[in-house]
Enzyme design. Sequence first.
Site, PDB file in Angstrom:
ATOM      1  N   ARG A   1      17.055 -16.714  30.135  1.00 11.92           N
ATOM      2  CA  ARG A   1      16.845 -17.127  31.518  1.00 11.92           C
ATOM      3  C   ARG A   1      17.744 -18.312  31.862  1.00 11.92           C
ATOM      4  NH1 ARG A   1      12.776 -19.634  32.107  1.00 11.92           N
ATOM      5  NH2 ARG A   1      11.847 -19.522  30.037  1.00 11.92           N
TER       6      ARG A   1
ATOM      7  N   TYR B   1      19.677  -9.822  32.027  1.00 12.55           N
ATOM      8  CA  TYR B   1      18.780 -10.178  30.934  1.00 12.55           C
ATOM      9  C   TYR B   1      17.363 -10.534  31.377  1.00 12.55           C
ATOM     10  CZ  TYR B   1      17.758 -11.391  26.169  1.00 12.55           C
ATOM     11  OH  TYR B   1      17.239 -11.377  24.903  1.00 12.55           O
TER      12      TYR B   1
ATOM     13  N   LYS C   1       8.841 -12.451  35.665  1.00 11.10           N
ATOM     14  CA  LYS C   1       8.722 -13.852  36.059  1.00 11.10           C
ATOM     15  C   LYS C   1       8.907 -14.024  37.567  1.00 11.10           C
ATOM     16  CE  LYS C   1       7.961 -14.585  31.883  1.00 11.10           C
ATOM     17  NZ  LYS C   1       7.842 -15.574  30.874  1.00 11.10           N
TER      18      LYS C   1
ATOM     19  N   HIS D   1       1.251 -18.243  33.363  1.00 15.13           N
ATOM     20  CA  HIS D   1       2.057 -17.868  32.184  1.00 15.13           C
ATOM     21  C   HIS D   1       1.147 -17.951  30.952  1.00 15.13           C
ATOM     22  CE1 HIS D   1       5.983 -18.774  29.701  1.00 15.13           C
ATOM     23  NE2 HIS D   1       5.731 -17.487  29.746  1.00 15.13           N
TER      24      HIS D   1
ATOM     25  N   SER E   1       7.643 -20.783  26.983  1.00 13.06           N
ATOM     26  CA  SER E   1       8.400 -19.668  26.420  1.00 13.06           C
ATOM     27  C   SER E   1       8.712 -19.914  24.941  1.00 13.06           C
ATOM     28  CB  SER E   1       9.705 -19.503  27.195  1.00 13.06           C
ATOM     29  OG  SER E   1       9.419 -19.299  28.564  1.00 13.06           O
TER      30      SER E   1
ATOM     31  N   CYS F   1       6.712 -20.136  22.466  1.00 14.83           N
ATOM     32  CA  CYS F   1       5.790 -21.082  21.816  1.00 14.83           C
ATOM     33  C   CYS F   1       4.509 -20.406  21.340  1.00 14.83           C
ATOM     34  CB  CYS F   1       5.473 -22.237  22.744  1.00 14.83           C
ATOM     35  SG  CYS F   1       6.916 -23.298  23.013  1.00 14.83           S
TER      36      CYS F   1
ATOM     37  N   ASP G   1       1.703 -12.521  28.015  1.00 14.27           N
ATOM     38  CA  ASP G   1       2.674 -13.377  28.711  1.00 14.27           C
ATOM     39  C   ASP G   1       2.190 -13.853  30.084  1.00 14.27           C
ATOM     40  OD1 ASP G   1       5.324 -14.615  28.455  1.00 14.27           O
ATOM     41  OD2 ASP G   1       5.883 -13.398  30.172  1.00 14.27           O
TER      42      ASP G   1
ATOM     43  N   ARG H   1      15.075  -9.841  21.712  1.00  8.44           N
ATOM     44  CA  ARG H   1      13.770  -9.386  22.206  1.00  8.44           C
ATOM     45  C   ARG H   1      13.508  -7.927  21.875  1.00  8.44           C
ATOM     46  NH1 ARG H   1      10.399 -13.255  25.212  1.00  8.44           N
ATOM     47  NH2 ARG H   1      11.667 -15.125  25.059  1.00  8.44           N
TER      48      ARG H   1
HETATM   49  P1  GTP Z   1       7.870 -15.849  25.464  1.00  4.81           P
HETATM   50  O1  GTP Z   1       7.895 -14.382  25.352  1.00  4.81           O
HETATM   51  O2  GTP Z   1       9.239 -16.464  25.501  1.00  4.81           O
HETATM   52  O3  GTP Z   1       7.046 -16.341  26.597  1.00  4.81           O
HETATM   53  O4  GTP Z   1       7.291 -16.433  24.047  1.00  4.81           O
HETATM   54  P2  GTP Z   1       5.824 -16.499  23.408  1.00  4.81           P
HETATM   55  O5  GTP Z   1       5.106 -17.689  23.941  1.00  4.81           O
HETATM   56  O6  GTP Z   1       5.148 -15.187  23.532  1.00  4.81           O
HETATM   57  O7  GTP Z   1       6.139 -16.821  21.872  1.00  4.81           O
HETATM   58  P3  GTP Z   1       6.032 -15.875  20.576  1.00  4.81           P
HETATM   59  O8  GTP Z   1       4.616 -15.533  20.214  1.00  4.81           O
HETATM   60  O9  GTP Z   1       6.962 -14.742  20.739  1.00  4.81           O
HETATM   61  O10 GTP Z   1       6.575 -16.869  19.468  1.00  4.81           O
HETATM   62  C1  GTP Z   1       7.851 -17.467  19.534  1.00  4.81           C
HETATM   63  C2  GTP Z   1       8.294 -17.913  18.180  1.00  4.81           C
HETATM   64  O11 GTP Z   1       7.337 -18.816  17.626  1.00  4.81           O
HETATM   65  C3  GTP Z   1       8.420 -16.756  17.185  1.00  4.81           C
HETATM   66  O12 GTP Z   1       9.569 -16.958  16.401  1.00  4.81           O
HETATM   67  C4  GTP Z   1       7.174 -16.861  16.352  1.00  4.81           C
HETATM   68  O13 GTP Z   1       7.356 -16.360  15.056  1.00  4.81           O
HETATM   69  C5  GTP Z   1       6.867 -18.366  16.363  1.00  4.81           C
HETATM   70  N1  GTP Z   1       5.396 -18.631  16.289  1.00  4.81           N
HETATM   71  C6  GTP Z   1       4.429 -18.042  17.014  1.00  4.81           C
HETATM   72  N2  GTP Z   1       3.204 -18.494  16.656  1.00  4.81           N
HETATM   73  C7  GTP Z   1       3.402 -19.411  15.691  1.00  4.81           C
HETATM   74  C8  GTP Z   1       2.520 -20.252  14.922  1.00  4.81           C
HETATM   75  O14 GTP Z   1       1.286 -20.235  15.055  1.00  4.81           O
HETATM   76  N3  GTP Z   1       3.118 -21.101  14.018  1.00  4.81           N
HETATM   77  C9  GTP Z   1       4.474 -21.136  13.856  1.00  4.81           C
HETATM   78  N4  GTP Z   1       4.968 -21.980  12.964  1.00  4.81           N
HETATM   79  N5  GTP Z   1       5.332 -20.361  14.551  1.00  4.81           N
HETATM   80  C10 GTP Z   1       4.811 -19.510  15.455  1.00  4.81           C
HETATM   81  C1  SPV Z   2       9.938 -16.294  28.763  1.00  4.47           C
HETATM   82  O1  SPV Z   2      11.048 -16.851  28.715  1.00  4.47           O
HETATM   83  O2  SPV Z   2       8.876 -16.935  28.983  1.00  4.47           O
HETATM   84  C2  SPV Z   2       9.841 -14.838  28.528  1.00  4.47           C
HETATM   85  C3  SPV Z   2      11.072 -14.078  28.408  1.00  4.47           C
HETATM   86  O3  SPV Z   2       8.740 -14.309  28.477  1.00  4.47           O
HETATM   87  S1  SPV Z   2      11.794 -13.702  29.951  1.00  4.47           S
HETATM   88  O4  SPV Z   2      11.255 -12.420  30.387  1.00  4.47           O
HETATM   89  O5  SPV Z   2      13.245 -13.611  29.752  1.00  4.47           O
HETATM   90  O6  SPV Z   2      11.453 -14.719  30.914  1.00  4.47           O
HETATM   91 MN    MN Z   3       7.053 -15.872  28.713  1.00  4.11          MN
END
Ligand code: GTP
Ligand code: SPV
Ligand code: MN
Length: 581
Positions: free
Chosen positions: A69, A197, A206, A226, A248, A250, A275, A366
């Site tokens: 983004r 993307y 979003k 979110h 994002s 996290c 999400d 992704r």
């Molecule tokens: P968006 O799709 O961008 O909104 O991200 P998200 O908030 O869904 O994050 P996601 O669960 O995909 O995790 C992002 C990264 O953080 C990945 O590389 C995970 O492996 C890592 N991660 C997720 N949960 C944990 C956790 O509890 N501990 C640690 N150390 N890493 C984590």
């Molecule tokens: C984020 O960045 O919080 C995502 C990926 O979930 S995107 O759809 O590119 O915004």
């Molecule tokens: Mn997101």
Amino acid sequence: MTTNTSLRDWVEQTAKLTRPDRIHWCNGSDIERDELIQQMLGTGDLIELNQATFPKCYLHRSNPSDVARVEHLTFICTPDQEDAGPNNNWMDPAAAHARIDALFAGCMQGRTMYVVPYCMGPINSPHSRCGVEITDSPYVVLNMRIMTRMGTPALHRIEQDGTFVRGLHSIGDLDPDKRFIMHFPEELSIKSIGSGYGGNALLGKKCHALRIASYQARTEGWLAEHMLIVGMENPRGEVHYVLGAFPSACGKTNLGMLIPPDTMPGWKVWTIGEDIAWLHVGSDGRLRAINPEAGFFGVVPGTSPKTNRNAYEMIHHDTIFTNVALTADNEPWWEGRTSGTPVIDWQGKPYDKATATTPAAHPNSRFTVSAKQNPAYSHLMEHPEGVPISAILFGGRRREVAPLVYEARDWAHGVMIGAGMASETTAAAVGQVGVVRRDSMAMKPFCGYNFADYWSHWLSFEGRAKQLPKVYHVNWFRQDRDGKFLWPGFGDNLRVLSWIIDRCEGRAQAKETPIGFLPRPEDIDLKGINLSDDALQQLMNIDQSAWHAEIEDIGKYLESYGTRVPQQLKDKHRQVQRALG
Ligand code: GTP
Ligand code: SPV
Ligand code: MN
């Protein structure tokens, strides 16, 4: 085509402006999908992955300058700049239309224009909202088909409702200098050019379900957030639904798909969303959540049988991968995948793991996958009224300061915690990674109006609901001096959720601190994990001087939003500041 004349007129006008060779109205059928895939395999837009081990899986490589983004190119175009607020880039609507329409002129020559009707939320839910995305990217069409309820049923609903969000998208020439993501909340419209993307281009996500929807939600008395939505049943048979707002990359997808650790038998967990959540006060006076999406656009790196077995299995068929690496067997590969060796990187260049200095898969690579492929899929995702919420978690990546978990004293204190939350930036957006910034409710990049008004709107739910969720702040990302995570995370996060549920049931103990209620080590089930005394001390206590600085910084942040900031929020902030002494 359609009986909706305003949709017909808009498609016609758009075609005049963008001059495509062909117009295709998407019906969402399997035949349509298969034809698109065949065509994209022909043009190289998709690469077939190993069909024996990854059936119906494909790789898409985006332009190397288009991998995340772009917050600096994203605008909220309201007549009054104050309504967009300091949290958004702003442009005057007329100036914005003129600027972006000039880029759209003739941009679809030689291309097909796809008309993509979609519904955000269950087709039969009164809380769902429809949109139409016009795009010249078949990759966007394939993704929208997975991420939303796309095609004929959505078009029928649009014809019934009579209204829809208009999203115009073109990849343009992918020049970052001619890239804009513009929102016109009062017109219910979006215009995006120059990127193919994720959140820049899949306009239902979003742009519609957060930026436009949050704006609508404010005037209509609901919230577009979110957030993940996860359901849990504990061994006593008590069922609770929890929301989590984390920025994002996290941890939303991972907490939404959490797998109970072996030492916690009798727990069941299911995913409603990972999400975005749309929240309404139900007829029972409780806050309820629907997931407007139908699929996951998830971070690939870090996905393994150890961290998230369900996600790992779910992406072994019918999945679109974007910007991952390849093994010699033509399997997708990413950092954290526990098997295989990358030989081609995400840009398609030869890759030697022994000498490489950069990751093989892009850190923001992704997967796009239907929610139904999740082993923890719940049919409640289709429930028109959504699920009742017991607790809301705010959280971020904080290597320091924020403890593992703490509980707000009341709703307004919870809103202050959400407003003041901060997190280290990630690869999900273009820019520096690892910098701590304030990200209220994980909505900094996504709130379609002034944050000060948004905080007021959050506070107003005290008067709208009979029973509001309890509010928590969590941090799975505390690190030791060597940069190692102190908390095991992933499935073990259920230990924290279990305490939260016990608090909701009025059972679990906590100690009162100036920032809220913290569990003592004995209040959390730590059976089977090895935490040093030092780690426990850091995770479950607050450092008074670090918190002095933190709360002072939150105060400055709130002040920076000026006179629109609600007094109740400032009062809550001052209370914590005073308690810290
Ligand atoms: P968006 O799709 O961008 O909104 O991200 P998200 O908030 O869904 O994050 P996601 O669960 O995909 O995790 C992002 C990264 O953080 C990945 O590389 C995970 O492996 C890592 N991660 C997720 N949960 C944990 C956790 O509890 N501990 C640690 N150390 N890493 C984590
Ligand atoms: C984020 O960045 O919080 C995502 C990926 O979930 S995107 O759809 O590119 O915004
Ligand atoms: Mn997101």
